[in-house]
Design a protein around this motif. Structure first.
Motif, PDB file in Angstrom:
ATOM      1  N   GLY A 176       0.848  -1.251   0.006  1.00 33.16           N
ATOM      2  CA  GLY A 176       0.018  -0.014   0.007  1.00 33.16           C
ATOM      3  C   GLY A 176       0.833   1.230  -0.185  1.00 33.16           C
ATOM      4  O   GLY A 176       1.929   1.092  -0.423  1.00 33.16           O
ATOM      5  N   GLU A 177       0.361   2.313   0.680  1.00 35.53           N
ATOM      6  CA  GLU A 177       1.033   3.604   0.418  1.00 35.53           C
ATOM      7  C   GLU A 177       2.356   3.433   1.473  1.00 35.53           C
ATOM      8  O   GLU A 177       2.121   2.929   2.409  1.00 35.53           O
ATOM      9  N   GLY A 178       3.390   4.100   0.863  1.00 34.19           N
ATOM     10  CA  GLY A 178       4.545   4.153   1.683  1.00 34.19           C
ATOM     11  C   GLY A 178       5.160   2.882   1.806  1.00 34.19           C
ATOM     12  O   GLY A 178       5.851   2.570   2.836  1.00 34.19           O
ATOM     13  N   GLY A 179       4.806   1.943   0.722  1.00 36.16           N
ATOM     14  CA  GLY A 179       5.635   0.570   0.891  1.00 36.16           C
ATOM     15  C   GLY A 179       4.999  -0.328   1.843  1.00 36.16           C
ATOM     16  O   GLY A 179       5.629  -1.335   2.264  1.00 36.16           O
TER      17      GLY A 179
ATOM     18  N   SER B 271       9.395   0.321  -1.448  1.00 33.39           N
ATOM     19  CA  SER B 271      10.319   1.279  -1.047  1.00 33.39           C
ATOM     20  C   SER B 271      11.998   0.917  -1.063  1.00 33.39           C
ATOM     21  O   SER B 271      12.763   1.487  -0.786  1.00 33.39           O
ATOM     22  N   ILE B 272      12.126  -0.283  -2.102  1.00 33.27           N
ATOM     23  CA  ILE B 272      13.505  -0.524  -2.191  1.00 33.27           C
ATOM     24  C   ILE B 272      13.386   0.306  -3.763  1.00 33.27           C
ATOM     25  O   ILE B 272      12.600   0.090  -4.699  1.00 33.27           O
ATOM     26  N   ASP B 273      14.515   1.304  -3.805  1.00 34.33           N
ATOM     27  CA  ASP B 273      14.598   2.241  -5.110  1.00 34.33           C
ATOM     28  C   ASP B 273      15.177   1.210  -6.030  1.00 34.33           C
ATOM     29  O   ASP B 273      14.660   0.979  -7.156  1.00 34.33           O
ATOM     30  N   ARG B 274      16.288   0.631  -5.781  1.00 35.41           N
ATOM     31  CA  ARG B 274      16.957  -0.097  -7.016  1.00 35.41           C
ATOM     32  C   ARG B 274      18.044  -0.945  -5.946  1.00 35.41           C
ATOM     33  O   ARG B 274      18.514  -1.020  -4.914  1.00 35.41           O
ATOM     34  N   ILE B 275      18.666  -2.239  -6.665  1.00 37.82           N
ATOM     35  CA  ILE B 275      19.538  -3.285  -6.001  1.00 37.82           C
ATOM     36  C   ILE B 275      20.615  -3.112  -7.134  1.00 37.82           C
ATOM     37  O   ILE B 275      20.375  -3.494  -8.370  1.00 37.82           O
TER      38      ILE B 275
ATOM     39  N   LYS C 258       9.972  14.823   3.603  1.00 41.75           N
ATOM     40  CA  LYS C 258      10.996  14.684   2.454  1.00 41.75           C
ATOM     41  C   LYS C 258      11.422  13.084   2.492  1.00 41.75           C
ATOM     42  O   LYS C 258      11.493  12.524   3.334  1.00 41.75           O
ATOM     43  N   GLU C 259      11.750  12.851   1.133  1.00 45.19           N
ATOM     44  CA  GLU C 259      12.308  11.464   0.722  1.00 45.19           C
ATOM     45  C   GLU C 259      13.638  11.428   0.393  1.00 45.19           C
ATOM     46  O   GLU C 259      14.004  12.211  -0.527  1.00 45.19           O
ATOM     47  N   ARG C 260      14.466  10.767   0.867  1.00 47.93           N
ATOM     48  CA  ARG C 260      15.874  10.550   0.449  1.00 47.93           C
ATOM     49  C   ARG C 260      15.990   8.970   0.213  1.00 47.93           C
ATOM     50  O   ARG C 260      15.420   8.204   0.512  1.00 47.93           O
ATOM     51  N   ILE C 261      17.393   8.663  -0.222  1.00 47.96           N
ATOM     52  CA  ILE C 261      17.822   7.446  -0.359  1.00 47.96           C
ATOM     53  C   ILE C 261      18.925   7.015   0.552  1.00 47.96           C
ATOM     54  O   ILE C 261      19.666   7.689   0.678  1.00 47.96           O
ATOM     55  N   GLN C 262      18.473   5.691   1.021  1.00 46.50           N
ATOM     56  CA  GLN C 262      19.643   5.224   2.008  1.00 46.50           C
ATOM     57  C   GLN C 262      20.201   4.059   1.349  1.00 46.50           C
ATOM     58  O   GLN C 262      19.490   3.089   0.737  1.00 46.50           O
TER      59      GLN C 262
ATOM     60  N   THR D 136      17.425   2.169  -0.621  1.00 48.01           N
ATOM     61  CA  THR D 136      15.965   2.190   0.014  1.00 48.01           C
ATOM     62  C   THR D 136      15.539   3.700   0.132  1.00 48.01           C
ATOM     63  O   THR D 136      16.291   4.397   0.394  1.00 48.01           O
ATOM     64  N   LYS D 137      14.192   3.877  -0.193  1.00 44.89           N
ATOM     65  CA  LYS D 137      13.620   5.090   0.120  1.00 44.89           C
ATOM     66  C   LYS D 137      13.282   5.218   1.415  1.00 44.89           C
ATOM     67  O   LYS D 137      12.677   4.450   2.361  1.00 44.89           O
ATOM     68  N   VAL D 138      13.696   6.249   2.168  1.00 41.24           N
ATOM     69  CA  VAL D 138      13.390   6.724   3.480  1.00 41.24           C
ATOM     70  C   VAL D 138      12.542   8.090   3.462  1.00 41.24           C
ATOM     71  O   VAL D 138      13.035   9.118   2.927  1.00 41.24           O
ATOM     72  N   VAL D 139      11.630   8.022   4.248  1.00 37.31           N
ATOM     73  CA  VAL D 139      10.904   9.374   4.524  1.00 37.31           C
ATOM     74  C   VAL D 139      10.865   9.826   5.697  1.00 37.31           C
ATOM     75  O   VAL D 139      10.761   9.180   6.821  1.00 37.31           O
ATOM     76  N   GLU D 140      11.348  11.060   5.699  1.00 37.60           N
ATOM     77  CA  GLU D 140      11.703  11.895   6.813  1.00 37.60           C
ATOM     78  C   GLU D 140      10.866  13.028   7.061  1.00 37.60           C
ATOM     79  O   GLU D 140      11.166  14.109   6.094  1.00 37.60           O
TER      80      GLU D 140
END
Lengths: 202, 117
Positions: A16-19, B78-82, B35-39, B28-32
Motif C-alpha cells: 500500500g501507501e509508503g511501501g 520502498s526499494i529504489d534499486r538493487i 522529505k524523501e531520501r535514498i539510504q 531504499t527510500k526513506v521518508v523523513e
C-alpha cells in the motif's frame, strides 16, 4: 444498503501507501441479477430478490427454482438472496461497482467447521496445569454450585460442536475494486470457495 | 487460486537477479517528515525466504565490528534499486554460519565468470 454475494478466493498481501504491506482477502463477486422486486403494497416491505452465481447448465437447476427464473426471464442462478434496496427492476445487475476504494464494509459467511471441541478451544476456558502431577488438564471443572441452584445455569459453557456458523465481521476496509473482484483488508469468515456476503451499511 | 496470482503479479517488480552469497547494494527510500531520501545498505545476501509477492531477502554487513542484518521484502516499493557488486560462490541456501565466523572464515569465494558461449 449496497450488498453483493461473492466467493472467497483466499488471502494474499499487497503493498500500500509508503511501501506498507497490507494483508488482503480476495473475493470474486460476479454480477447478480434481480429476479423479483418485493413491494410495500404486495409483500409488506421493500426488497429485491437477487440471483448470484450463474448456472451454466440448465439441467442443474431443479424445477421449482427453474420456474422462478423462467417467470423473471433471467438466466438461472445458484443462490437467491434478498437485499433491502429499492429502485431496481427485474433484470438489473448488481455488481461490485457499488463499492469503492476506502469503503467500510461488513462481511458475513459460514465459518470453518471445527467439529466437536472441548471448552478450552470453544469457550476460551483456562484449563488446568499441564504437569506436576496435575490430573486436571483440559477439563471444564465445576459447572455450578450445589444446593443452590441445584441445576446448571443457562449458557454454561460446555463441549460441543464448534464452527460452521454464520459469522459477521464489521468495519473491514475495501482496499481495491477490480473487475468482479474485491480486495478487503484483513480476514473474512470461512474457508476458500465459501459464499460470503459483503454489505456497505449507509 | 488463479486470480490471487493475478493480483500478486500486479505488485511484483523487476529487479536484477541475485543469489545467496552475492554482495549487493540496496537503495531504499526513506521518508523523513515530508522529505524523501535514498539510504544505502551494502552487504552479503545470506538468505532468501518465501515465494511470490511474500519473498524476502536478508542482507548482512559488518559495521564498525558489529554485525548488522536487514530483511527486505523483495517486491517492496520502498526499494529504489538493487546493484549486484559481486557474485559469490556458496554451497548453502542459508549462510547463517558466517555469523559465528571472523576474518578469513567469513569470506565468500567469488564465483568464476562463466565464459560467454
Amino acid at each position: 444498503m449496497t450488498a453483493i454475494l461473492g466467493k472467497k478466493l483466499g488471502m494474499t498481501q499487497i503493498f500500500g501507501e509508503g511501501g506498507r504491506m497490507i494483508p488482503v482477502t480476495v473475493i470474486e463477486a460476479q454480477p447478480g441479477c434481480v429476479v423479483e422486486v418485493k413491494t410495500l403494497k404486495k409483500h409488506g416491505y421493500e426488497a429485491v430478490r437477487v440471483g448470484f452465481f450463474e448456472v451454466r447448465k440448465e439441467k442443474k437447476v431443479n424445477k421449482p427454482s427453474a420456474g422462478i427464473f423462467k417467470k423473471a426471464g433471467t438466466k438461472p442462478y445458484k443462490v437467491l438472496k434478498e437485499l433491502q434496496t429499492s429502485g431496481l427492476k427485474v433484470g438489473d445487475l448488481v455488481t461490485v461497482e457499488g463499492f469503492s476504494k476506502g469503503d467500510m464494509v461488513s462481511v458475513s459467511g459460514i465459518s470453518k467447521g471445527k467439529g466437536f471441541q472441548g471448552v478450552m478451544k470453544r469457550h476460551n476456558f483456562k484449563g488446568g496445569p499441564g504437569s506436576h502431577g496435575s490430573m486436571f488438564n483440559r477439563a471444564p471443572g465445576s459447572i455450578g454450585a450445589s444446593s443452590y441452584p441445584s441445576r446448571v445455569w443457562k449458557n454454561q459453557g460446555m463441549p460441543g460442536h464448534m464452527g460452521s456458523e454464520n459469522v459477521t465481521v464489521k468495519n473491514l476496509k475495501v482496499v481495491d475494486v477490480r473487475e468482479n473482484l474485491l480486495l478487503i483488508r484483513g480476514a473474512v469468515p470461512g474457508a476458500k470457495n465459501t459464499v460470503i456476503e459483503i454489505r456497505k451499511e449507509s | 487460486m488463479d486470480m490471487i496470482k493475478v493480483v500478486e503479479e500486479g505488485y511484483k517488480r523487476e529487479l536484477p537477479p541475485f543469489n545467496i552469497g552475492d554482495t549487493v547494494k540496496v537503495f531504499t527510500k526513506v521518508v523523513e517528515g515530508d522529505k524523501e531520501r535514498i539510504q544505502l545498505f551494502e552487504g552479503v545476501v545470506i538468505a532468501r525466504k518465501g515465494g511470490g509477492i511474500r519473498e524476502t531477502f536478508m542482507v548482512r554487513k559488518v559495521s564498525f565490528g558489529i554485525g548488522v542484518e536487514r530483511i527486505f521484502p523483495l517486491h517492496s516499493p520502498s526499494i529504489d534499486r538493487i546493484n549486484v557488486i559481486r557474485r559469490g560462490s556458496v554451497k548453502r541456501a542459508k549462510l547463517y554460519y558466517i555469523r559465528t565466523k571472523k576474518g578469513k572464515g567469513a569470506k565468500i569465494k567469488e564465483q568464476e565468470r562463466r565464459t560467454p558461449a
